[in-house]
Design a protein around this motif. Structure first.
Motif, PDB file in Angstrom:
ATOM      1  N   MET A   1       0.915  -1.232  -0.041  1.00 24.33           N
ATOM      2  CA  MET A   1      -0.061   0.116   0.112  1.00 24.33           C
ATOM      3  C   MET A   1       0.997   1.433   0.089  1.00 24.33           C
ATOM      4  N   THR A   2       2.039   1.374   0.723  1.00 22.09           N
ATOM      5  CA  THR A   2       2.743   2.463   0.798  1.00 22.09           C
ATOM      6  C   THR A   2       3.632   2.508  -0.518  1.00 22.09           C
ATOM      7  N   PHE A   3       3.995   1.270  -1.156  1.00 20.10           N
ATOM      8  CA  PHE A   3       4.699   1.627  -2.374  1.00 20.10           C
ATOM      9  C   PHE A   3       3.589   2.404  -3.255  1.00 20.10           C
TER      10      PHE A   3
ATOM     11  N   VAL B   1      -4.684   6.989  -0.931  1.00 17.93           N
ATOM     12  CA  VAL B   1      -4.814   6.633   0.321  1.00 17.93           C
ATOM     13  C   VAL B   1      -6.229   6.297   0.782  1.00 17.93           C
ATOM     14  N   GLY B   2      -7.404   6.846   0.124  1.00 20.03           N
ATOM     15  CA  GLY B   2      -8.806   6.415   0.582  1.00 20.03           C
ATOM     16  C   GLY B   2      -8.903   5.225  -0.227  1.00 20.03           C
ATOM     17  N   ALA B   3      -8.438   4.733  -1.326  1.00 24.79           N
ATOM     18  CA  ALA B   3      -8.620   3.421  -2.101  1.00 24.79           C
ATOM     19  C   ALA B   3      -7.909   2.207  -1.208  1.00 24.79           C
ATOM     20  N   ASN B   4      -6.744   2.609  -0.767  1.00 21.47           N
ATOM     21  CA  ASN B   4      -5.839   1.595   0.049  1.00 21.47           C
ATOM     22  C   ASN B   4      -6.529   1.308   1.349  1.00 21.47           C
TER      23      ASN B   4
ATOM     24  N   ASN C   1       1.600   5.097   6.885  1.00 25.66           N
ATOM     25  CA  ASN C   1       2.070   6.416   7.476  1.00 25.66           C
ATOM     26  C   ASN C   1       2.663   6.113   8.603  1.00 25.66           C
ATOM     27  N   PRO C   2       3.912   6.244   8.942  1.00 22.24           N
ATOM     28  CA  PRO C   2       4.553   5.823  10.466  1.00 22.24           C
ATOM     29  C   PRO C   2       4.190   6.927  11.558  1.00 22.24           C
ATOM     30  N   ALA C   3       3.926   8.160  11.255  1.00 22.73           N
ATOM     31  CA  ALA C   3       3.561   9.256  11.935  1.00 22.73           C
ATOM     32  C   ALA C   3       2.095   8.952  12.295  1.00 22.73           C
TER      33      ALA C   3
ATOM     34  N   TRP D   1       5.922   1.034  10.751  1.00 18.08           N
ATOM     35  CA  TRP D   1       7.309   1.731  10.552  1.00 18.08           C
ATOM     36  C   TRP D   1       7.951   0.904   9.500  1.00 18.08           C
ATOM     37  N   VAL D   2       8.369  -0.223   9.891  1.00 15.38           N
ATOM     38  CA  VAL D   2       8.956  -1.083   8.633  1.00 15.38           C
ATOM     39  C   VAL D   2       8.221  -1.308   7.389  1.00 15.38           C
ATOM     40  N   GLY D   3       7.052  -1.456   7.563  1.00 14.60           N
ATOM     41  CA  GLY D   3       6.459  -1.802   6.217  1.00 14.60           C
ATOM     42  C   GLY D   3       6.361  -0.565   5.529  1.00 14.60           C
ATOM     43  N   PRO D   4       5.824   0.438   5.800  1.00  8.47           N
ATOM     44  CA  PRO D   4       5.861   1.881   5.088  1.00  8.47           C
ATOM     45  C   PRO D   4       7.152   2.236   4.536  1.00  8.47           C
ATOM     46  N   LEU D   5       8.203   2.162   5.382  1.00  7.69           N
ATOM     47  CA  LEU D   5       9.572   2.582   5.209  1.00  7.69           C
ATOM     48  C   LEU D   5      10.100   1.743   4.121  1.00  7.69           C
TER      49      LEU D   5
END
Length: 255
Positions: free
Chosen positions: A153-155, A185-188, A201-203, A222-226
């Motif tokens: 999703m973050t990709f 983002v809405g679709a994900n 989004n880690p934040a 954190w790990v997944g999004p980064l």
């Protein structure tokens, strides 16, 4: 063929107190408040209106809509100041491609996490102490499942940012970058919200976790999004952007 990590720029020490860096960090802080206050607020509001809250189909749609609209606004209002990252994974993706220095990126990360925390603190106060929801795994979803969800999703999110906002050849597509980013983002959230909350989004995960002091499986967000953001930045940079240094440089006349 260029290698994106060769373009990573650490930045100069004086960049840490340059007015441009501080203004950009402030813009990221305010945009993070706008995004998280509306996004997390929608989750709290629907929980108040419905016994099952965002676990229902209607709640998931409402959450996706609120996050998409809020991110569209948050990106748009900061885009001409900081680039409108509003997300440490987006900042990391830009860093991988050399579009932001490490020094400036650290200021962005701090501002984004502070903004998310302030937003959750404000929600805690304005709702008279209602519970701040944290990201967690749904029943039957394993750690590996959630990690891959967050990477994919973050990709998609950071790839969209690169294509519409960072790519120097984006042309007029840049004018609709904020809405494209909000839409993905809405679709994900509609795709992954029922499984792990669809953080990306880690934040966005850090603020609620800190205010609620709940850290179970927090590392996944954190790990997944980064990883996803870094991969998107590397792939787009290597295959779709010409090999030239493009990281932000401070104007020498202002130093």
């Amino acid at each position: 063929m260029p290698y994106p990590f060769q373009r990573v720029a650490v930045g100069r020490a004086d960049e840490a107190y340059h007015p441009d860096t501080l203004r950009a960090a402030l813009a990221e802080f305010i945009s993070a408040i706008i995004f998280v206050f509306a996004g997390e607020g929608s989750v709290i509001a629907f929980s108040k209106l419905s016994d099952d809250g965002s676990t229902t189909p209607a709640g998931l749609v409402a959450e996706a809509l609120a996050h998409g609209i809020a991110l569209f606004i948050a990106v748009a209002v900061a885009s001409n100041i900081s680039g409108g990252h509003v997300n440490p994974a987006v900042t990391f993706g830009a860093l991988v491609g050399g579009h932001i220095t490490l020094v400036r990126g650290i200021f962005y990360w701090i501002a984004q996490m502070l903004g998310a925390t302030v937003a959750c603190g404000l929600l805690k106060y304005t709702t008279n102490g209602m519970s701040i929801g944290v990201f967690s795994l749904s029943s039957g979803v394993g750690l590996g499942n959630a990690l891959v969800f967050e990477i994919v999703m973050t990709f998609g999110l950071v790839y969209t940012v690169y294509a519409t906002a960072i790519d120097p050849n984006r042309g007029t597509l840049g004018t609709i970058a904020p809405i494209c980013i909000g839409f993905i983002v809405g679709a994900n959230i509609l795709a992954g919200g029922a499984f792990d909350g669809a953080c990306m989004n880690p934040a966005r995960a850090f603020g609620p976790a800190l205010v609620s002091w709940t850290w179970k499986n927090h590392w996944i967000f954190w790990v997944g999004p980064l990883i996803g953001g870094g991969l998107a930045g590397a792939i787009f940079e290597v295959f779709f952007i010409e090999a030239r240094p493009t990281h932000e440089r401070l104007p020498t006349s202002e130093i």
